[in-house]
Design an enzyme around this catalytic site. Structure first.
Site, short mmCIF file in Angstrom:
data_model
loop_
_atom_site.label_atom_id
_atom_site.label_comp_id
_atom_site.label_asym_id
_atom_site.label_seq_id
_atom_site.Cartn_x
_atom_site.Cartn_y
_atom_site.Cartn_z
N GLU A 71 38.36 86.33 37.02
CA GLU A 71 38.73 86.63 38.41
C GLU A 71 40.12 87.25 38.49
O GLU A 71 40.94 86.88 39.33
CB GLU A 71 38.67 85.35 39.26
CG GLU A 71 37.29 84.76 39.42
CD GLU A 71 36.29 85.71 40.08
OE1 GLU A 71 36.73 86.64 40.78
OE2 GLU A 71 35.07 85.54 39.87
N GLY A 91 27.27 84.75 35.24
CA GLY A 91 26.68 83.41 35.15
C GLY A 91 25.25 83.41 35.67
O GLY A 91 24.96 84.04 36.68
N THR A 105 31.05 92.91 35.33
CA THR A 105 31.76 93.02 34.06
C THR A 105 30.85 93.55 32.94
O THR A 105 29.68 93.20 32.87
CB THR A 105 32.26 91.62 33.65
OG1 THR A 105 32.98 91.08 34.73
CG2 THR A 105 33.14 91.67 32.42
#
Lengths: 691, 691
Positions: B444, B199, B160
């Site tokens: 997601e 993350g 992303t």
């Protein structure tokens, strides 16, 4: 890192391909403004009370940004303790500006809104001083008001307990009169009687207005108000017998030190009881308050609800501004390679989510203006000793308090989700807006309980009508309940739904029907009898709440349509503005109708083909409003300083803002991060920099 | 403070009056358990995979509570930095227990769930290692796997970007092959190409799997995966040309250091490209991946969605447990003085809010079990080279991902509001549950985009049917679309709605009708043509999303009814359990139907009187389920340690817990609070302690 010439050229060829379809968000934002059908500055001036107000707001923003305490650049990075002290510094900063005569009281109010961080003095200003003014005797006022107004003491209002919120009569804290010593003994007989939630109580307040059950001569007189010192004035430590502290972190609103408080046989003088109305004499003789007093304290509650209705629209407007601006510059997905991606606001489902929330913001803002107007009218009446409009006002505002805070709470979250992943970042402003707002659904009267009050009023009006008496105020439409049950929607085209009247008729019809259904349900549960509390009532609360919501929506929509009509007839804004607002009125009505379509189909009031025409018209309105979306949020007149949102920037430069804010966040204070030494190093560190 | 004997006696008389109607919450909780119609331990064992699993969970909880890193007593008081380091210590603590063979890998999974604080290693475990396994060549695996599995390096997955989430083909980061030096040059050509969200990227990861657009010889081959070192191994500082950091605070999930990353002409070796499938040779010859590979990476996405569906029910179950337990011991309002106040769960509107959410939790848990079963079946097929079930699986799970995360997100917030004021306290556990869950609706695969995928599949199936081909899998009901449009609900009594079949028929009918409506809308927008992307499609997304929701609800409900039926026929649990579950099935179906009643009335499928019978039955089920409410949440088998909620305590001692947690919160570290010195003292302090 400076790459060599050959590398730069090699990479530049790739970059060129990427950049061919790239659009700068600021360019998108400029294009959005260029396509609007009306002048957003004109509408902003109207909504904000004139161009001079907007001008003044800009000046106050400058003063705030330049001050140490008003700067918001670290707002999303504060610890709980920093939030708490920062909010106090803010309100004291504003306080001092007023004292130094640099700003007026009106300016101070505006500044508080712009600063937008409620803190430990909220209830001192909003409840402690007003309670003294309304409930203390003249001598008591003479003693306490100067102390409070000069900030020699700080107070709060302690009513709610661990085990009691809504049901004030059930409070467990006691104040027992000791006639021998002419004192009250204040005591917390159970754990659940611990006072809980009062703002500013945790670490700020030195005094409280305490609501406790008054006992004289072993007789329970129910809740009364006392003024009680809880902390010393020289050390700020709790007085003997008093346990006080902060209730811990909350979803939001953490700059406020909501507190707990309990008493172990604490003695206070007889004069601590606020004695403007009820009294206990030295000899222990209790004099009840005159009847008008209960109406007066009722009025305070009603006032608070009016302010909540007034605020709801502006809060939702902030969320809508952020989400609509961002989705106007956010681009995602193209069907064909080599084409620019689509602005996300151009997807029908995005528009269908966000534009009705924009419309709801306007509906609520106009409702807030009217609610305040109604309250001021009541005040004028009250000052002439006239209380007759209070039940109507109370019934309308209870339901509207519930409906408006539900709309705004859910609406903020919908806006947040409408911003995709970035809406989850605090830097978008949306999570904080949500977390600091949602307590409105449960405080100052839980929304469900509010709805039950409104339902009770409507049922009583319907019963009055059935026994030949008139229905009053907002319930006047129940006058023709019998005939209404036979009425049917007569529209035959999609265009018909552009008018307010068919929507109003539908909302009126539904509310009437649900009122009749609710009476029948209550009757059935009560074995033919009608009781407005107790088991039968408690078994019908779902129908009651449905009714109250339906009624409140009717009030809200009808006020929206009327307000825009008035605006047009008064020529308060130009025809272009009115045209855009009219579309919002239609969209709001249609969206509300279609969301609860079953209510209108169930008794055959509407037909399936009418529903499908309504849906067609709703889709057409979404297309029609799309070019004005950004101008309609610009018209709220929010400053970037107030929104404090990377996504809601007026200039659309969202990605630069996100990155710049992230770079200075505390986790980035060191390059290697807080887990390197002590946690990661022993496991990861190798002899070489690279593998 | 010790009061004298006379004072104590005086006050005791008042306390007696208060205590007459006081009920201890723990007593209420015991009474709730005593009235249940079935054995909650039996159902808990079934849902948790056997009594031994529950037993093992209790042992692991003990290990966690006793460890320094597993103790949760300060969980709601942590700063961002403490959350981040605390989560790493937790996962490393679990990691070490596995290494030391004190616990098994299954135990470790359970422990992670119980510890419940995702941190900087989530994507190392969940994406980095799996990506190497699935996309790296054998030589690459031999190099990287041991390093990753022994925690010599920590990785994450960087796809992303600031400006791109959903639309992967639009990524702007480039990797340009330099044939002279046999290296790739990685570069971020725009601000919006900055990687954003991965993350563990902010401060933890040393390496990333980077998705970048591959350019060879100025030709754009689209997104490919590379493994790139971003930090040195000896100092944990970023390597030259790399800008990396944390993206700042979020609504929740703050123990994870989601990060940003950009490249300034960074060179990586040719071997950094993951070359199991696509390849670039030394000479710069590109070989595309075989077709099966794209199916394999598709499968990963599908797997992630199955895990999201599986988790949704358990998360909602936590919220329902907290809200139902608290409202069973929370008492508020009595109609007559001298009576005990009512348990709030006994108000119809509270039951109507919370019991359907309890039912939804069960529906989702059974759906999660089936979704995982479907995925495992696909894996088995895949290993035989059989991919034919993938489109069906993808379509079902996309819609279910959206529906289940919407239900759970909204459901947690409804539970929170259902707890009144106390639901707003972090100590209730509900705000954190909400804030750490809601990103599921946007990550997601954004839920709206997910729905569009499912809708596309359904439309294609309907078109197949219309051209004489069969409809497949979950869309099989479209086979009889034509006849279905003529069918009508034939129920004539409220009791009829207790069966699953009439509800299933209604949901099938609606989904069929909405599918036909969606095709018509798309055809109309496209001027007679049907295109599944582009302008016409984008103008119909509201109808498409409605369809996907309706279809997914049908799948969810049908699975719930079937699962309980199977449970009964297999005798997996006793008849008493089954009876309670059957009521939940009926309640869930009826609530879902009534919430969107318009859909069933619009074309005359149902009549108004059938709707009113359905509502009667819904109310009756609320009454019927009320005595089992606490037993049904006990059956989820959550430990107090996991819920970490003052309101959700198993023993009902909620007020004591709230107070004890508040007392140790950081703002209470000193009696006078953090604002006394420096802020309040100079203004407030007087010479005397008391006024």
């Amino acid at each position: 890192m400076v790459a060599d010439e050959r590398t730069r050229k090699l990479v530049a060829a790739s970059s060129e391909v990427v950049l061919a379809n790239h659009v700068e968000p600021t360019a998108d934002m400029r294009a959005e403004r260029a396509r609007a059908s009306f002048d957003s500055e004109e509408l902003a001036a109207y909504l904000n009370g004139g161009r001079h107000k907007l001008q003044r707001k800009a000046e106050l923003v400058k003063m705030l940004s330049d001050s140490e305490w008003g700067n918001k650049s670290r707002r999303y990075f504060l610890t709980r303790q920093e939030e708490y002290t920062g909010a106090l510094q803010g309100i004291l900063g504003i306080w001092d500006l007023v004292q130094d005569k640099q700003i007026s009281l009106d300016d101070a109010l505006l500044m508080r809104q712009l600063f937008n961080l409620p803190g430990g003095l909220e209830l001192h200003i909003g409840m402690f001083i007003p309670s003294i003014l309304s409930q203390a005797s003249e001598e008591q006022q003479a003693k306490w008001l100067p102390l409070a107004q000069n900030l020699r003491i700080i107070g709060t209002y302690a009513q709610t307990e661990l085990g009691h919120g809504t049901f004030v009569r059930g409070l467990e804290t006691t104040a027992t009169y000791d006639v021998e010593r002419e004192e009250f003994v204040v005591h917390s007989p159970t754990l659940s009687s611990t006072k809980w939630w009062p703002g500013g109580l945790g670490k700020t307040a030195t005094h409280v207005i305490l609501m406790a059950r008054l006992f004289v001569d072993s007789k329970d007189y129910g809740p009364h108000a006392f003024i009680v010192q809880i902390r010393t004035l020289d050390t700020h430590r709790p007085l003997p017998g008093i346990k006080v502290g902060d209730i811990g972190p909350k979803a939001g609103y953490n700059a406020v030190d909501n507190g707990y408080l309990s008493f172990d046989h604490v003695r206070i003088p007889r004069e601590a009881m606020l004695m403007r109305f009820a009294k206990v004499s030295r000899e222990g003789k209790y004099s009840p308050p005159p009847a008008a007093n209960s109406k007066a304290s009722y009025a305070t509650m009603v006032y608070v609800r009016a302010t909540i209705v007034e605020e709801a629209g502006w809060v939702l407007a902030k969320a809508a501004t952020i989400a609509i601006r961002y989705n106007a510059v956010r681009r995602q997905t193209t069907a064909r390679a080599g084409q620019k991606e689509l602005q996300v606001l151009d997807y029908q489902n995005t528009a269908a989510e966000l534009l009705p929330l924009l419309a709801a913001s306007y509906a609520l803002i106009f409702m807030g203006k009217s609610a305040m107007g109604m309250y001021k009218q009541f005040e004028a009446d009250r000052d002439r000793g006239e209380f007759s409009s209070l039940p109507e006002l109370h019934a309308v505002l209870s339901g509207l308090k519930a409906l408006s805070t539900w709309i705004t709470s859910d609406g903020i979250e919908a806006c947040r989700r409408g911003c995709g992943g970035h809406g989850y970042s605090l830097l978008s402003g949306l999570p904080t807006l949500f977390a600091s707002y949602v307590q409105n659904a449960t405080w100052e009267g839980d929304n469900n309980v509010m709805c039950l009050q409104t339902a009770r009023y409507l049922l009583k009006n319907l019963l009055a009508v059935q026994s030949g008496k008139p229905a009053a105020g907002s319930a006047a439409y129940l006058q023709s309940a019998q005939q209404e049950m036979q009425s049917r929607c007569s529209l035959e085209s999609a265009e018909g739904w552009l008018q307010a009247e068919p929507l109003l008729a539908a909302f009126r019809h539904r509310a009437t029907r649900l009122c009749i259904v609710a009476v029948q349900a209550l009757q059935a549960e009560g074995g033919g009898k009608l009781a407005f509390e107790g088991p039968a009532w408690n078994a019908c609360t779902v129908d009651m709440i449905r009714l109250a919501r339906a009624h409140s929506l009717l009030v809200l929509y009808s006020n929206f349509a009327d307000s825009v009509k008035q605006l047009a007839s008064q020529g308060a804004v130009s025809a272009a503005c009115v045209a855009a607002l009219r579309k919002l009125v239609a969209l709001y009505g249609l969206t509300s109708l279609l969301r609860e379509l079953g209510d209108f189909l169930e008794d055959g009031y509407m037909s399936g083909s009418q529903a499908s025409q309504a849906r067609q018209q709703q889709y057409a309105l979404l297309r029609g409003l799309r070019p004005d979306a950004v101008a309609l949020v610009d018209s709220f007149g929010f400053e970037d300083y107030l929104l404090n949102s990377a996504l809601g920037r007026k200039d659309g430069d969202v990605y630069r803002d996100l990155l710049q804010r992230a770079e200075v966040s505390p986790l980035n204070a060191s390059e290697e991060g807080p887990a390197w030494e002590g946690i990661l190093k022993t496991r990861l560190a190798g002899p070489h920099a690279r593998l």
